[in-house]
Design a protein around this motif. Sequence first.
Motif, PDB file in Angstrom:
ATOM      1  N   PHE A  88       0.827  -1.206   0.000  1.00 26.28           N
ATOM      2  CA  PHE A  88       0.000   0.000   0.000  1.00 26.28           C
ATOM      3  C   PHE A  88       0.858   1.251   0.000  1.00 26.28           C
ATOM      4  O   PHE A  88       0.563   2.225  -0.713  1.00 26.28           O
ATOM      5  CB  PHE A  88      -0.953  -0.014   1.196  1.00 26.28           C
ATOM      6  CG  PHE A  88      -2.002   1.062   1.131  1.00 26.28           C
ATOM      7  CD1 PHE A  88      -2.945   1.076   0.110  1.00 26.28           C
ATOM      8  CD2 PHE A  88      -2.059   2.065   2.082  1.00 26.28           C
ATOM      9  CE1 PHE A  88      -3.923   2.067   0.043  1.00 26.28           C
ATOM     10  CE2 PHE A  88      -3.028   3.053   2.021  1.00 26.28           C
ATOM     11  CZ  PHE A  88      -3.962   3.054   1.003  1.00 26.28           C
ATOM     12  N   ASN A  89       1.936   1.254   0.770  1.00 25.11           N
ATOM     13  CA  ASN A  89       2.856   2.400   0.766  1.00 25.11           C
ATOM     14  C   ASN A  89       3.458   2.585  -0.614  1.00 25.11           C
ATOM     15  O   ASN A  89       3.604   3.715  -1.094  1.00 25.11           O
ATOM     16  CB  ASN A  89       3.970   2.206   1.789  1.00 25.11           C
ATOM     17  CG  ASN A  89       3.477   2.279   3.220  1.00 25.11           C
ATOM     18  OD1 ASN A  89       2.298   2.482   3.476  1.00 25.11           O
ATOM     19  ND2 ASN A  89       4.386   2.097   4.147  1.00 25.11           N
ATOM     20  N   LEU A 134       0.947   4.211  -3.040  1.00 26.57           N
ATOM     21  CA  LEU A 134       0.816   5.659  -2.841  1.00 26.57           C
ATOM     22  C   LEU A 134       2.114   6.407  -3.135  1.00 26.57           C
ATOM     23  O   LEU A 134       2.109   7.624  -3.260  1.00 26.57           O
ATOM     24  CB  LEU A 134       0.375   5.972  -1.411  1.00 26.57           C
ATOM     25  CG  LEU A 134      -1.101   5.807  -1.111  1.00 26.57           C
ATOM     26  CD1 LEU A 134      -1.377   6.090   0.362  1.00 26.57           C
ATOM     27  CD2 LEU A 134      -1.942   6.713  -1.986  1.00 26.57           C
ATOM     28  N   ILE A 155       4.724   6.483  -1.014  1.00 26.72           N
ATOM     29  CA  ILE A 155       5.233   7.073   0.230  1.00 26.72           C
ATOM     30  C   ILE A 155       6.742   6.899   0.317  1.00 26.72           C
ATOM     31  O   ILE A 155       7.271   5.827   0.080  1.00 26.72           O
ATOM     32  CB  ILE A 155       4.538   6.455   1.461  1.00 26.72           C
ATOM     33  CG1 ILE A 155       3.036   6.773   1.441  1.00 26.72           C
ATOM     34  CG2 ILE A 155       5.169   6.984   2.755  1.00 26.72           C
ATOM     35  CD1 ILE A 155       2.248   6.132   2.571  1.00 26.72           C
ATOM     36  N   GLY A 168      -8.382  11.032   3.084  1.00 26.03           N
ATOM     37  CA  GLY A 168      -7.890   9.683   3.321  1.00 26.03           C
ATOM     38  C   GLY A 168      -6.400   9.551   3.053  1.00 26.03           C
ATOM     39  O   GLY A 168      -5.714   8.741   3.687  1.00 26.03           O
ATOM     40  N   VAL A 169      -5.889  10.338   2.126  1.00 22.65           N
ATOM     41  CA  VAL A 169      -4.448  10.328   1.858  1.00 22.65           C
ATOM     42  C   VAL A 169      -3.709  10.898   3.068  1.00 22.65           C
ATOM     43  O   VAL A 169      -2.689  10.355   3.499  1.00 22.65           O
ATOM     44  CB  VAL A 169      -4.112  11.125   0.575  1.00 22.65           C
ATOM     45  CG1 VAL A 169      -2.607  11.177   0.346  1.00 22.65           C
ATOM     46  CG2 VAL A 169      -4.826  10.534  -0.627  1.00 22.65           C
ATOM     47  N   SER A 201      -4.787  10.923   6.216  1.00 22.14           N
ATOM     48  CA  SER A 201      -4.862   9.994   7.339  1.00 22.14           C
ATOM     49  C   SER A 201      -3.956   8.794   7.133  1.00 22.14           C
ATOM     50  O   SER A 201      -3.334   8.307   8.079  1.00 22.14           O
ATOM     51  CB  SER A 201      -6.308   9.553   7.591  1.00 22.14           C
ATOM     52  OG  SER A 201      -6.828   8.836   6.508  1.00 22.14           O
ATOM     53  N   THR A 202      -3.824   8.330   5.901  1.00 24.20           N
ATOM     54  CA  THR A 202      -2.904   7.229   5.618  1.00 24.20           C
ATOM     55  C   THR A 202      -1.466   7.649   5.894  1.00 24.20           C
ATOM     56  O   THR A 202      -0.699   6.904   6.514  1.00 24.20           O
ATOM     57  CB  THR A 202      -3.041   6.767   4.157  1.00 24.20           C
ATOM     58  OG1 THR A 202      -4.355   6.244   3.960  1.00 24.20           O
ATOM     59  CG2 THR A 202      -2.010   5.722   3.801  1.00 24.20           C
ATOM     60  N   LEU A 203      -1.100   8.832   5.445  1.00 21.28           N
ATOM     61  CA  LEU A 203       0.257   9.325   5.676  1.00 21.28           C
ATOM     62  C   LEU A 203       0.538   9.451   7.171  1.00 21.28           C
ATOM     63  O   LEU A 203       1.591   9.026   7.657  1.00 21.28           O
ATOM     64  CB  LEU A 203       0.470  10.667   4.969  1.00 21.28           C
ATOM     65  CG  LEU A 203       1.854  11.293   5.114  1.00 21.28           C
ATOM     66  CD1 LEU A 203       2.937  10.386   4.537  1.00 21.28           C
ATOM     67  CD2 LEU A 203       1.875  12.659   4.438  1.00 21.28           C
ATOM     68  N   ASP A 234      -0.974   7.885   9.699  1.00 16.29           N
ATOM     69  CA  ASP A 234      -0.993   6.573  10.339  1.00 16.29           C
ATOM     70  C   ASP A 234       0.298   5.803  10.079  1.00 16.29           C
ATOM     71  O   ASP A 234       0.896   5.238  10.995  1.00 16.29           O
ATOM     72  CB  ASP A 234      -2.198   5.784   9.836  1.00 16.29           C
ATOM     73  CG  ASP A 234      -2.441   4.509  10.614  1.00 16.29           C
ATOM     74  OD1 ASP A 234      -2.024   4.412  11.784  1.00 16.29           O
ATOM     75  OD2 ASP A 234      -3.071   3.589  10.047  1.00 16.29           O
ATOM     76  N   THR A 235       0.740   5.793   8.842  1.00 13.18           N
ATOM     77  CA  THR A 235       1.954   5.046   8.523  1.00 13.18           C
ATOM     78  C   THR A 235       3.190   5.704   9.133  1.00 13.18           C
ATOM     79  O   THR A 235       4.081   5.021   9.637  1.00 13.18           O
ATOM     80  CB  THR A 235       2.131   4.867   6.999  1.00 13.18           C
ATOM     81  OG1 THR A 235       2.135   6.137   6.369  1.00 13.18           O
ATOM     82  CG2 THR A 235       1.034   4.013   6.408  1.00 13.18           C
ATOM     83  N   THR A 240      -2.469  -0.117  14.544  1.00 10.79           N
ATOM     84  CA  THR A 240      -3.118   1.087  15.049  1.00 10.79           C
ATOM     85  C   THR A 240      -4.243   0.739  16.021  1.00 10.79           C
ATOM     86  O   THR A 240      -5.123  -0.057  15.705  1.00 10.79           O
ATOM     87  CB  THR A 240      -3.689   1.910  13.890  1.00 10.79           C
ATOM     88  OG1 THR A 240      -2.664   2.107  12.927  1.00 10.79           O
ATOM     89  CG2 THR A 240      -4.221   3.255  14.371  1.00 10.79           C
TER      90      THR A 240
END
Length: 146
Positions: free
Chosen positions: A16-17, A20, A22, A54-55, A57-59, A61-62, A80
Amino acid sequence: MNLSALSQFFEEGIPFNRALGIKVDAIEDTYCVTRVPFKPELIGNPTIPAIHGGVLSTLADTAGGLAVLTSLKLLAGVSTIDLRIDYLRPAGPADLFCRAESIRVGNRVGVTKMRIYQEDGDVTVAECRGVYNIRRPDRGAKPATA
């Protein structure tokens, strides 16, 4: 812990990273700076335009999970428990950065604070807090290969 190997795993070993895009721009004991390079597919509101929440929050969280990992003396898994995000302003069509810092890491739980910003770092887009469960290898976590 080998922070370079952890950084590489974070960017390339987590699908997933990788999807995106990341990136880890900085990594030290207790903190990291991660980035999502801008691409038009990340826009959630085309009228402003603004990157989808959502992008962000993903950033957050990771990055929070990675900050916990940098604080540990041995490799473990994290998941999490709680994530709180205060969206302060729309994120425009530019790279997103997140600075995450561990503020408390115990035997089973880690707590982080994160700040999402763009460009020169003067404008904060979101402020975040995260709580993460720590799964150490001696408690059933699968050892990582970093």
